[in-house]
Scaffold this motif. Structure first.
Motif, PDB file in Angstrom:
ATOM      1  N   HIS A 190      -9.900  35.213  28.099  1.00 40.39           N
ATOM      2  CA  HIS A 190      -9.674  36.646  27.824  1.00 40.39           C
ATOM      3  C   HIS A 190      -9.139  37.339  28.940  1.00 40.39           C
ATOM      4  CE1 HIS A 190     -11.648  36.146  23.897  1.00 40.39           C
ATOM      5  NE2 HIS A 190     -12.509  35.754  24.293  1.00 40.39           N
ATOM      6  N   PRO A 191      -8.396  38.510  28.568  1.00 42.07           N
ATOM      7  CA  PRO A 191      -7.738  39.485  29.884  1.00 42.07           C
ATOM      8  C   PRO A 191      -8.780  40.371  30.085  1.00 42.07           C
ATOM      9  CG  PRO A 191      -6.753  40.034  27.722  1.00 42.07           C
ATOM     10  CD  PRO A 191      -7.632  38.899  27.305  1.00 42.07           C
ATOM     11  N   VAL A 192      -8.642  40.949  31.579  1.00 46.33           N
ATOM     12  CA  VAL A 192      -9.507  41.828  32.001  1.00 46.33           C
ATOM     13  C   VAL A 192      -8.549  42.544  32.854  1.00 46.33           C
ATOM     14  CG1 VAL A 192     -11.557  42.396  33.345  1.00 46.33           C
ATOM     15  CG2 VAL A 192     -11.779  40.347  32.010  1.00 46.33           C
ATOM     16  N   ALA A 193      -8.621  44.031  32.683  1.00 45.69           N
ATOM     17  CA  ALA A 193      -7.933  44.906  33.292  1.00 45.69           C
ATOM     18  C   ALA A 193      -8.986  45.622  34.401  1.00 45.69           C
ATOM     19  CB  ALA A 193      -7.616  46.179  32.520  1.00 45.69           C
ATOM     20  N   TYR A 194      -8.089  45.176  35.918  1.00 40.26           N
ATOM     21  CA  TYR A 194      -8.954  45.683  36.873  1.00 40.26           C
ATOM     22  C   TYR A 194      -8.601  46.863  37.695  1.00 40.26           C
ATOM     23  CZ  TYR A 194     -11.435  40.820  36.779  1.00 40.26           C
ATOM     24  OH  TYR A 194     -12.055  39.971  36.160  1.00 40.26           O
ATOM     25  N   ARG A 195      -7.386  47.361  37.334  1.00 34.42           N
ATOM     26  CA  ARG A 195      -6.814  48.556  38.139  1.00 34.42           C
ATOM     27  C   ARG A 195      -5.769  49.061  37.240  1.00 34.42           C
ATOM     28  NH1 ARG A 195      -5.482  48.923  43.964  1.00 34.42           N
ATOM     29  NH2 ARG A 195      -3.936  50.772  44.424  1.00 34.42           N
ATOM     30  N   PHE A 196      -6.021  50.516  37.467  1.00 39.78           N
ATOM     31  CA  PHE A 196      -4.873  51.469  36.933  1.00 39.78           C
ATOM     32  C   PHE A 196      -4.241  52.282  37.868  1.00 39.78           C
ATOM     33  CE2 PHE A 196      -8.251  50.940  33.219  1.00 39.78           C
ATOM     34  CZ  PHE A 196      -7.365  50.185  32.398  1.00 39.78           C
ATOM     35  N   ASP A 197      -3.039  52.611  37.651  1.00 38.71           N
ATOM     36  CA  ASP A 197      -2.111  53.457  38.383  1.00 38.71           C
ATOM     37  C   ASP A 197      -1.272  54.233  37.842  1.00 38.71           C
ATOM     38  OD1 ASP A 197      -3.001  52.364  41.447  1.00 38.71           O
ATOM     39  OD2 ASP A 197      -2.542  50.341  40.227  1.00 38.71           O
ATOM     40  N   LEU A 198      -0.890  55.567  38.090  1.00 38.20           N
ATOM     41  CA  LEU A 198       0.037  56.380  37.751  1.00 38.20           C
ATOM     42  C   LEU A 198       1.167  56.324  38.680  1.00 38.20           C
ATOM     43  CD1 LEU A 198      -1.916  59.321  36.130  1.00 38.20           C
ATOM     44  CD2 LEU A 198      -0.971  57.553  34.973  1.00 38.20           C
ATOM     45  N   ILE A 203      -3.244  46.274  36.037  1.00 43.83           N
ATOM     46  CA  ILE A 203      -3.176  44.943  36.808  1.00 43.83           C
ATOM     47  C   ILE A 203      -4.225  44.234  35.784  1.00 43.83           C
ATOM     48  CG2 ILE A 203      -3.624  43.565  38.726  1.00 43.83           C
ATOM     49  CD1 ILE A 203      -1.173  45.431  38.799  1.00 43.83           C
ATOM     50  N   LEU A 204      -3.954  43.116  35.249  1.00 46.94           N
ATOM     51  CA  LEU A 204      -4.758  42.303  34.511  1.00 46.94           C
ATOM     52  C   LEU A 204      -4.804  40.879  34.915  1.00 46.94           C
ATOM     53  CD1 LEU A 204      -2.910  44.084  32.191  1.00 46.94           C
ATOM     54  CD2 LEU A 204      -4.966  43.443  30.918  1.00 46.94           C
ATOM     55  N   ALA A 205      -6.157  40.109  34.832  1.00 45.54           N
ATOM     56  CA  ALA A 205      -6.201  38.481  35.323  1.00 45.54           C
ATOM     57  C   ALA A 205      -7.118  38.191  34.211  1.00 45.54           C
ATOM     58  CB  ALA A 205      -6.652  38.683  36.580  1.00 45.54           C
ATOM     59  N   PRO A 206      -6.976  36.854  34.129  1.00 40.09           N
ATOM     60  CA  PRO A 206      -8.087  36.145  33.330  1.00 40.09           C
ATOM     61  C   PRO A 206      -9.683  36.446  33.772  1.00 40.09           C
ATOM     62  CG  PRO A 206      -6.414  34.539  34.493  1.00 40.09           C
ATOM     63  CD  PRO A 206      -6.607  35.878  35.066  1.00 40.09           C
ATOM     64  N   ARG A 207     -10.526  36.445  32.766  1.00 42.52           N
ATOM     65  CA  ARG A 207     -11.773  36.573  32.745  1.00 42.52           C
ATOM     66  C   ARG A 207     -12.340  35.900  34.011  1.00 42.52           C
ATOM     67  NH1 ARG A 207     -15.721  36.027  27.634  1.00 42.52           N
ATOM     68  NH2 ARG A 207     -14.718  33.889  28.193  1.00 42.52           N
ATOM     69  N   ARG A 208     -12.097  34.654  34.255  1.00 37.09           N
ATOM     70  CA  ARG A 208     -12.553  33.921  35.176  1.00 37.09           C
ATOM     71  C   ARG A 208     -12.326  34.181  36.546  1.00 37.09           C
ATOM     72  NH1 ARG A 208      -8.209  31.122  32.716  1.00 37.09           N
ATOM     73  NH2 ARG A 208      -6.143  30.646  34.276  1.00 37.09           N
ATOM     74  N   ILE A 209     -11.438  35.194  36.910  1.00 37.62           N
ATOM     75  CA  ILE A 209     -10.900  35.840  38.315  1.00 37.62           C
ATOM     76  C   ILE A 209     -11.670  37.085  38.435  1.00 37.62           C
ATOM     77  CG2 ILE A 209      -9.073  36.275  39.629  1.00 37.62           C
ATOM     78  CD1 ILE A 209      -9.245  33.401  38.818  1.00 37.62           C
ATOM     79  N   THR A 210     -12.335  37.223  39.469  1.00 38.62           N
ATOM     80  CA  THR A 210     -12.716  38.516  39.789  1.00 38.62           C
ATOM     81  C   THR A 210     -12.128  38.942  41.244  1.00 38.62           C
ATOM     82  OG1 THR A 210     -15.193  37.601  38.933  1.00 38.62           O
ATOM     83  CG2 THR A 210     -15.064  39.639  40.235  1.00 38.62           C
ATOM     84  N   PRO A 211     -11.730  40.098  41.255  1.00 39.75           N
ATOM     85  CA  PRO A 211     -11.312  40.787  42.683  1.00 39.75           C
ATOM     86  C   PRO A 211     -12.290  40.716  43.680  1.00 39.75           C
ATOM     87  CG  PRO A 211     -10.434  42.088  40.742  1.00 39.75           C
ATOM     88  CD  PRO A 211     -11.465  41.272  40.280  1.00 39.75           C
ATOM     89  N   VAL A 231     -13.190  44.849  21.132  1.00 42.61           N
ATOM     90  CA  VAL A 231     -13.317  44.009  20.166  1.00 42.61           C
ATOM     91  C   VAL A 231     -12.845  42.837  20.072  1.00 42.61           C
ATOM     92  CG1 VAL A 231     -11.623  44.847  18.464  1.00 42.61           C
ATOM     93  CG2 VAL A 231     -13.584  43.587  17.563  1.00 42.61           C
ATOM     94  N   SER A 232     -11.638  42.711  20.474  1.00 43.50           N
ATOM     95  CA  SER A 232     -10.751  41.540  20.820  1.00 43.50           C
ATOM     96  C   SER A 232     -11.151  40.556  21.939  1.00 43.50           C
ATOM     97  CB  SER A 232      -9.208  42.100  21.429  1.00 43.50           C
ATOM     98  OG  SER A 232      -9.297  42.598  22.494  1.00 43.50           O
ATOM     99  N   GLY A 233     -12.126  40.977  22.741  1.00 46.03           N
ATOM    100  CA  GLY A 233     -12.739  39.885  23.617  1.00 46.03           C
ATOM    101  C   GLY A 233     -12.060  40.412  25.181  1.00 46.03           C
ATOM    102  N   ALA A 234     -11.252  41.181  25.102  1.00 43.29           N
ATOM    103  CA  ALA A 234     -10.657  41.794  26.190  1.00 43.29           C
ATOM    104  C   ALA A 234     -11.641  42.921  26.916  1.00 43.29           C
ATOM    105  CB  ALA A 234      -9.152  42.423  26.158  1.00 43.29           C
ATOM    106  N   ARG A 235     -11.167  43.203  28.144  1.00 43.68           N
ATOM    107  CA  ARG A 235     -12.449  43.971  28.896  1.00 43.68           C
ATOM    108  C   ARG A 235     -11.399  44.977  29.839  1.00 43.68           C
ATOM    109  NH1 ARG A 235     -17.393  42.856  27.336  1.00 43.68           N
ATOM    110  NH2 ARG A 235     -18.048  44.448  28.694  1.00 43.68           N
ATOM    111  N   ILE A 236     -12.195  45.997  30.172  1.00 40.12           N
ATOM    112  CA  ILE A 236     -11.870  46.716  31.394  1.00 40.12           C
ATOM    113  C   ILE A 236     -12.912  46.934  32.341  1.00 40.12           C
ATOM    114  CG2 ILE A 236     -11.121  49.188  32.011  1.00 40.12           C
ATOM    115  CD1 ILE A 236      -9.696  49.343  29.584  1.00 40.12           C
ATOM    116  N   ARG A 237     -12.607  46.639  33.512  1.00 42.25           N
ATOM    117  CA  ARG A 237     -13.763  46.884  34.805  1.00 42.25           C
ATOM    118  C   ARG A 237     -12.872  47.589  35.983  1.00 42.25           C
ATOM    119  NH1 ARG A 237     -15.909  41.205  36.490  1.00 42.25           N
ATOM    120  NH2 ARG A 237     -16.767  41.359  34.427  1.00 42.25           N
ATOM    121  N   VAL A 238     -13.209  48.767  36.048  1.00 46.06           N
ATOM    122  CA  VAL A 238     -12.827  49.425  37.053  1.00 46.06           C
ATOM    123  C   VAL A 238     -13.859  50.277  38.063  1.00 46.06           C
ATOM    124  CG1 VAL A 238     -10.459  49.807  36.170  1.00 46.06           C
ATOM    125  CG2 VAL A 238     -12.305  51.299  35.758  1.00 46.06           C
TER     126      VAL A 238
END
Length: 365
Positions: free
Chosen positions: A218-226, A334-342, A358-365
């Protein structure tokens, strides 16, 4: 100088130590099986025997718990290495003639099923990635409709998903959510609401299915930038400090006010991992060196133009830059697999907000 060893290795994990006089913080240690990361930890466990022999204050032991039990026959193929260092820690002696056979095969056929990077990475980093993709489609583990965009990512290092955000594209509410997500002073409730809005934009079915196929997770988004103006050339692996830096994807969304441009250095994802000074291009310093090398070598530029309906995925190693107007910035995740943690999350020295989808994807910032 860095010293270390693995004292015990079994199906559940590994125990060992890692010491370096220049480490200001406890180093990160990772375990791999066939280039797949199966565990990570920080080497900060106190061991009296190490303190007695002069290894600092003795807080340099580690205990890695694998994310799944490993078949004992595969233990000879497990490697343990510190972060950002091309160094394999010695393993306990394991007698296995099969390992000698495999080593001889790889020596005779260096292009067979090998990753371009010493660190390993996504399966798309393999030299035989096109054949592997074809095999996945043939056996049904990858949907056939995903083969064209995946082929494009393997071949070009990026893929543009036209009209991925149709029919409405990015709205003013979505723009506001991105701005809140990138502000340090936003309150928890306000940030959580903004992240939920972003999740509904990012994790469209087409995008999540493609990311799952890329990540095998599953993808996880760890960072957002403008991003606006003319950005310097860089790559996704140097944006976020990931323990497995080339297992990430940069996702870009256009702006409703004006088109956004991505300038990609053609074929830069195929460059050698190490530059003239020995730096890995997966690291920030190495990425800058690789970008300079590519420009000096006269690599051509491929331009992608995004509007508010488009999403671009840029793979690890692909050097690129953003060109956008000041009042119409590009949105990057910036997205990475759920098994990877910054690393900054592993250190535990910061708080974060997390939103599921609901798709299983997550955002963690």
């Amino acid at each position: 100088m860095i010293r270390g060893a693995v004292d015990r290795l079994d199906s559940e994990g590994a125990v060992g130590w890692l010491y370096g006089v220049d480490y200001q913080d406890p180093p990160l240690v990772r375990a791999f099986l066939h280039h797949e990361m199966i565990g990570e930890t920080v080497a900060d466990v106190y061991r009296n025997d190490l303190e007695q022999v002069g290894f600092g204050d003795g807080h340099c032991g580690f205990r890695i718990t694998f994310n799944r039990p490993i078949d004992p026959t595969y233990l000879p193929f497990v490697t343990i290495r510190p972060e950002n260092v091309d160094l394999l820690l010695p393993l306990p002696p394991v007698t296995d003639n099969y390992r000698d056979l495999i080593n001889n095969v790889l020596f005779g056929y260096p292009a067979a099923a090998r990753n371009r990077s010493v660190l390993g990475g996504l399966w798309t980093d393999r030299l035989d990635a096109p054949q592997l993709l074809a095999g996945r489609v043939a056996v049904g583990s990858c949907p056939a409709d995903l083969q064209p965009p995946l082929q494009g990512l393997i071949r070009d290092g990026h893929v543009l998903l036209h009209n991925a955000l149709a029919p409405n594209g990015v709205s003013a509410r979505d723009v506001s959510a991105f701005q809140i997500a990138t502000e340090a002073g936003a309150g928890n409730g306000q940030r959580t609401s903004a992240l939920s809005t972003i999740a509904s934009v990012l994790f469209r079915e087409q995008v999540v299915r493609l990311l799952r196929a890329l990540f095998d997770d599953h993808p996880v988004a760890y960072r957002f930038d403008l991003l606006s103006g003319d950005q310097a050339y860089g790559q996704a692996s140097a944006v976020e400090d990931l323990p497995s830096p080339n297992e990430c994807i940069a996702l870009y969304i256009g702006n409703p006010k004006a088109p956004v441009r991505l300038d990609c250095v053609r074929d830069s994802h195929d460059l050698p991992e190490f530059g003239p000074t020995g730096l890995s291009r997966w690291t920030p310093k190495g990425a800058n060196e690789a970008a300079t090398f590519a420009m000096d070598a006269g690599r051509s530029i491929e331009t992608l133009e995004l509007d508010a309906l488009d999403i671009a995925l840029v793979g690890p190693g692909m050097m690129h830059r953003v060109v956008a107007e000041e009042d119409a910035p590009a949105f990057r995740a910036i997205l990475a697999p759920r098994r990877i943690t910054p690393r900054r999350f592993l250190r535990g020295n910061t708080t974060w907000s997390e939103v599921g989808h609901v798709s299983g994807a997550r955002i963690r910032v």
